[in-house]
Design a protein around this motif. Structure first.
Motif, mmCIF file in Angstrom:
data_model
loop_
_atom_site.group_PDB
_atom_site.id
_atom_site.type_symbol
_atom_site.label_atom_id
_atom_site.label_comp_id
_atom_site.label_asym_id
_atom_site.label_seq_id
_atom_site.Cartn_x
_atom_site.Cartn_y
_atom_site.Cartn_z
ATOM 1 N N SER A 190 -16.237 41.695 32.341
ATOM 2 C CA SER A 190 -16.395 40.526 31.476
ATOM 3 C C SER A 190 -15.122 40.292 30.680
ATOM 4 O O SER A 190 -14.374 41.227 30.388
ATOM 5 C CB SER A 190 -17.592 40.698 30.541
ATOM 6 O OG SER A 190 -17.460 41.892 29.774
ATOM 7 N N SER A 205 -10.550 34.099 35.978
ATOM 8 C CA SER A 205 -11.722 34.959 35.772
ATOM 9 C C SER A 205 -12.903 34.489 36.607
ATOM 10 O O SER A 205 -13.604 35.300 37.238
ATOM 11 C CB SER A 205 -12.113 34.963 34.288
ATOM 12 O OG SER A 205 -11.041 35.360 33.459
ATOM 13 N N ALA A 222 -15.629 37.366 37.516
ATOM 14 C CA ALA A 222 -15.956 38.021 36.250
ATOM 15 C C ALA A 222 -17.454 37.911 36.009
ATOM 16 O O ALA A 222 -18.090 36.911 36.365
ATOM 17 C CB ALA A 222 -15.189 37.365 35.104
ATOM 18 N N SER A 223 -18.033 38.925 35.391
ATOM 19 C CA SER A 223 -19.477 38.891 35.139
ATOM 20 C C SER A 223 -19.834 37.893 34.045
ATOM 21 O O SER A 223 -20.934 37.316 34.052
ATOM 22 C CB SER A 223 -19.977 40.285 34.754
ATOM 23 O OG SER A 223 -19.324 40.742 33.576
ATOM 24 N N ALA A 224 -18.910 37.677 33.105
ATOM 25 C CA ALA A 224 -19.109 36.692 32.045
ATOM 26 C C ALA A 224 -17.744 36.359 31.457
ATOM 27 O O ALA A 224 -16.838 37.199 31.457
ATOM 28 C CB ALA A 224 -20.036 37.219 30.955
ATOM 29 N N TYR A 272 -16.154 34.585 28.001
ATOM 30 C CA TYR A 272 -16.362 34.036 26.672
ATOM 31 C C TYR A 272 -15.039 33.517 26.120
ATOM 32 O O TYR A 272 -13.957 34.011 26.474
ATOM 33 C CB TYR A 272 -16.930 35.108 25.743
ATOM 34 C CG TYR A 272 -18.265 35.641 26.218
ATOM 35 C CD1 TYR A 272 -19.426 34.900 26.038
ATOM 36 C CD2 TYR A 272 -18.361 36.864 26.863
ATOM 37 C CE1 TYR A 272 -20.654 35.370 26.480
ATOM 38 C CE2 TYR A 272 -19.581 37.346 27.322
ATOM 39 C CZ TYR A 272 -20.722 36.588 27.130
ATOM 40 O OH TYR A 272 -21.937 37.039 27.580
ATOM 41 N N THR A 300 -18.639 31.049 30.282
ATOM 42 C CA THR A 300 -20.070 31.283 30.128
ATOM 43 C C THR A 300 -20.571 30.731 28.794
ATOM 44 O O THR A 300 -21.633 30.099 28.716
ATOM 45 C CB THR A 300 -20.358 32.797 30.189
ATOM 46 O OG1 THR A 300 -19.788 33.340 31.377
ATOM 47 C CG2 THR A 300 -21.843 33.067 30.135
ATOM 48 N N THR A 341 -24.327 39.552 24.524
ATOM 49 C CA THR A 341 -24.180 40.686 25.454
ATOM 50 C C THR A 341 -25.142 41.826 25.127
ATOM 51 O O THR A 341 -24.967 42.942 25.634
ATOM 52 C CB THR A 341 -22.728 41.210 25.426
ATOM 53 O OG1 THR A 341 -22.410 41.638 24.097
ATOM 54 C CG2 THR A 341 -21.745 40.139 25.869
ATOM 55 N N VAL A 377 -17.560 43.042 25.457
ATOM 56 C CA VAL A 377 -16.835 42.585 26.641
ATOM 57 C C VAL A 377 -15.810 43.628 27.066
ATOM 58 O O VAL A 377 -15.293 44.394 26.257
ATOM 59 C CB VAL A 377 -16.136 41.224 26.390
ATOM 60 C CG1 VAL A 377 -17.155 40.122 26.187
ATOM 61 C CG2 VAL A 377 -15.195 41.301 25.204
#
Length: 303
Positions: free
Chosen positions: A116, A134, A139-141, A143, A161, A179, A184
């Motif tokens: 992330s 990303s 990427a998983s998330a 921000y 996200t 999260t 992150v």
């Protein structure tokens, strides 16, 4: 008087440092290429925060670099000093030193798919590129922080996200909420002082904090709790680009080729230019960047 072919136009600073109004355009001798150097006739260049810091006398120019303002450029190869790579030739259109997001994410942050990301200054050019990198590399998330809801929405359109307006939201707490307290994996920071504690708070266990700038200052306030470094096994690493040696620059160039250039060619990555100025309006260009209202690059064209 030197022949026109032997001089170049550059932006300089009256008195060596000052505000934007201290900038002026002057002539200097054209540099002579050394072994493995190329002389590029610059057609356009992008402004960078480093340019503002250098103008204000807050950026020490690396010993191997000229004091000439400007680092991000595009143009045409005019000549070589010898030892050029076989893939380049006179007349090629090239660009350079535009690898900020790639460097921060891969070489320093050690990104891998599934991690992330937090990109501060989400609507800056580096973070615009970083959001897209990303997303493309799973990427998983993703921000972001930004200074207005308009910029937050812009970042979400690019693939973020979630985003948080630092003027009216506690971005660190919001990210921890989003999260479930994990935080992150990689934080990319340009702010420095004001975000130091928040970055420690939101970094996940074994996280990486990549420090690229200090727009809010470099002196930490009293009361900063550094316990997270040990408790969460964090790594905080600062980085620069202009002072890197040739081998590092080559590695970075190759990383950009691998991860980004194919996406530019097929149109997957979007480019954002806030405004284009003629070189003669360099003062106005610097003043626009200082307002912190842009989304994307400020470009100056020459000729």
């Amino acid at each position: 008087m030197a022949p026109v072919a032997d001089i170049e136009l550059v932006a300089d600073i009256k008195g060596g440092k000052g505000n934007a109004d201290a900038l002026f355009i002057t002539e200097i001798p054209k540099p002579q290429p050394k072994e493995s150097d190329a002389i590029v006739k610059v057609k356009a260049f992008g402004l960078n925060r480093m340019d503002l810091l250098q103008r204000e006398g807050q950026y020490p120019v690396p010993p191997q670099a000229p004091k000439t303002l400007g680092v991000e450029f595009s143009g045409v190869i005019e000549s070589f000093g010898g030892g050029a790579e076989s893939s380049f030739k006179v007349g090629d259109e090239v660009f350079g030193l535009a690898y900020g997001a790639t460097q921060a994410m891969y070489l320093v942050g050690e990104f891998a798919p599934g991690k992330s990301m937090l990109w501060h200054a989400g609507a800056s050019s580096v973070s615009i590129a970083g959001i897209q990198l990303s997303r493309a590399d799973n990427a998983s998330a993703i921000y972001v922080t930004a200074g207005s809801q308009e910029k937050v929405d812009f970042c979400k359109e690019l693939g973020a996200t979630a985003g948080f307006n630092y003027h009216n939201q506690d971005w660190a707490q919001e990210i921890l909420n989003a999260t479930d307290g994990k935080g992150v994996d990689i934080v990319i920071d340009f702010i420095g002082q004001n975000y130091f504690q928040g970055n420690l708070d939101v970094a996940a266990k074994d996280g990486r904090i990549v420090h690229l700038g200090a727009m809010s200052g470099t002196k930490l306030p009293a009361g900063v709790d550094m316990g997270a470094f040990i408790r969460k096994r964090l790594r905080f690493e600062g980085s620069s680009l202009r002072s890197r040696d040739t081998d590092y620059q080559r590695k970075l160039r190759n990383t950009l080729e691998d991860h980004a250039l194919p996406k530019f060619k097929d149109g997957s990555y979007r480019l954002f230019v806030e405004k284009v100025f003629p070189f003669e309006e360099i003062v106005q260009a610097h003043k626009l960047m200082e307002q912190n209202v842009t989304k994307g690059k400020i470009i100056c064209t020459i000729g």
